[in-house]
Each structure stands twice: as C-alpha cells, then as structure tokens.
Design a protein around this motif. Sequence first.
Motif, mmCIF file in Angstrom:
data_model
loop_
_atom_site.group_PDB
_atom_site.id
_atom_site.type_symbol
_atom_site.label_atom_id
_atom_site.label_comp_id
_atom_site.label_asym_id
_atom_site.label_seq_id
_atom_site.Cartn_x
_atom_site.Cartn_y
_atom_site.Cartn_z
ATOM 1 N N SER A 208 5.482 -1.424 8.192
ATOM 2 C CA SER A 208 5.428 -0.060 7.676
ATOM 3 C C SER A 208 6.809 0.560 7.550
ATOM 4 O O SER A 208 7.722 0.272 8.324
ATOM 5 N N MET B 283 0.842 -1.193 0.000
ATOM 6 C CA MET B 283 0.000 0.000 0.000
ATOM 7 C C MET B 283 0.877 1.243 0.000
ATOM 8 O O MET B 283 1.791 1.370 0.822
ATOM 9 N N CYS C 213 3.458 7.121 6.323
ATOM 10 C CA CYS C 213 3.097 5.697 6.301
ATOM 11 C C CYS C 213 2.745 5.204 7.704
ATOM 12 O O CYS C 213 1.696 4.591 7.919
ATOM 13 N N MET D 197 -6.547 6.771 2.441
ATOM 14 C CA MET D 197 -6.072 5.505 3.002
ATOM 15 C C MET D 197 -7.183 4.767 3.743
ATOM 16 O O MET D 197 -7.315 3.542 3.618
ATOM 17 N N HIS E 5 1.312 5.252 0.698
ATOM 18 C CA HIS E 5 0.691 6.257 1.572
ATOM 19 C C HIS E 5 -0.241 7.170 0.784
ATOM 20 O O HIS E 5 -0.170 7.247 -0.449
ATOM 21 N N VAL F 115 2.933 -1.053 4.290
ATOM 22 C CA VAL F 115 2.603 0.348 4.008
ATOM 23 C C VAL F 115 3.902 1.085 3.721
ATOM 24 O O VAL F 115 4.746 1.243 4.608
ATOM 25 N N ALA G 146 -0.583 3.276 9.507
ATOM 26 C CA ALA G 146 -0.386 1.864 9.863
ATOM 27 C C ALA G 146 -0.666 1.643 11.349
ATOM 28 O O ALA G 146 -1.264 0.627 11.736
#
Length: 199
Positions: free
Chosen positions: A52, A10, A58, A37, A12, A147, A62
């Motif tokens: 993360s 993923m 990020c 997000m 940010h 993340v 997370a």
Amino acid sequence: MEKETIIDLMRHGEPEGGTLIRGWQDDPLSETGWSQMREAVSEPASWDRIISSPLTRCFRFAEELSEKLDLSLSTEDRLREIGFGEWEGRLPAELYEEHPEAISNFWRDPVKHTPPGAEPLEQFKLRVEAAWEDILSRHQGEHLLVVAHGGVNRLIIANVLGIPLVNLFRMEIPFAGISRLRIGGGIPRLVFHCGSDLV
C-alpha cells in the motif's frame, strides 16, 4: 518455466471532501469511499500479500483487508500520489475559474506544464517506476494487491503498455477501480475484467 506475476492495482475510494485536486494531502476515506472499496473486494482474489501507499486513504483500507484475509501488509513510500503543490486541496472548478489556461495546459501536456510548487511529472515517473521494479524483483511469481492512487496506477499501466507520459491523464480510473497486470510469459499484459471475476 518462470511463474507469472499477477498484480492487481487498486485505487483508493472517495476521500472526505469529495473530488479535489489531491496529491500528498492526507485525507481519510469518506463513508462512501469505504463502501466503494469494500464492495470492490467483496469476492477477494487469492492474493499472496498487500502493498500500500502510506497515505491514509489507501493504507487504512489495506490494513483492514489484510487483517480480514490474514495477509502480509507492507507500505511503499514511493507509491504516494504525485504532489500538486499550490493546487493541493483545491476544487477543479475553482482552478478552471482562476487559472483556466494553466490547468488546461496541465491536463493536455503535464510533462511541460508543472503546477506551481508541484512535483515534476518526470520525477514522479522515476520514483514510481523504481518502486514498481523493486516490487517485481522481490515478489516474482506472486499474486499481489497494490493499493495506491489514480496517478500512480496510471503511471504503472503506462509503463507496462508503453504509453507516452504526455498521455497519462487520458486514462480514467474510478474510485476503488481495479486493474490487473500479468507479468511474464513474454510480454506484460493489462487484463480487463467483468464484474467480480478477479479470482
């Protein structure tokens, strides 16, 4: 039979300050970034844990998600974005105006055209790939949410698919974009998703 490892990468969301050349500059998420997000994981998958980047854009999300889903969270320093040196915090339009040849050369061939004071792409590749191999080794058979950043996620996808490093920036990864990788069963695969079918 070896259990498949599933990793959802993923990116940010939008940071404060909008679209800048941003690598190690540690800007927090904007309100829009938080919304992006949260919306991306509104129907969460059955993750076993979250890993993360330590950078704020990020990690703060997370951290929130790990508490909401009661999941283990760890940070991996090697998943920081590539460092852009003297270009950090600059608007792309400003750089095109001031250094059009340098920035055009970088996007065309980032291996040979490192920005002033920036982290060389080959060095970035080595640290991210080392982190990736450690993640795969430690969490075999798990379903992870990682993340991180656009550059980091591109690098991991390029590694898995065998895409040459020079072509790294031909991939476009949107804010809060999620890419799934399935590792095991012969060859690793990139999985494309429709809507919220991440389960």
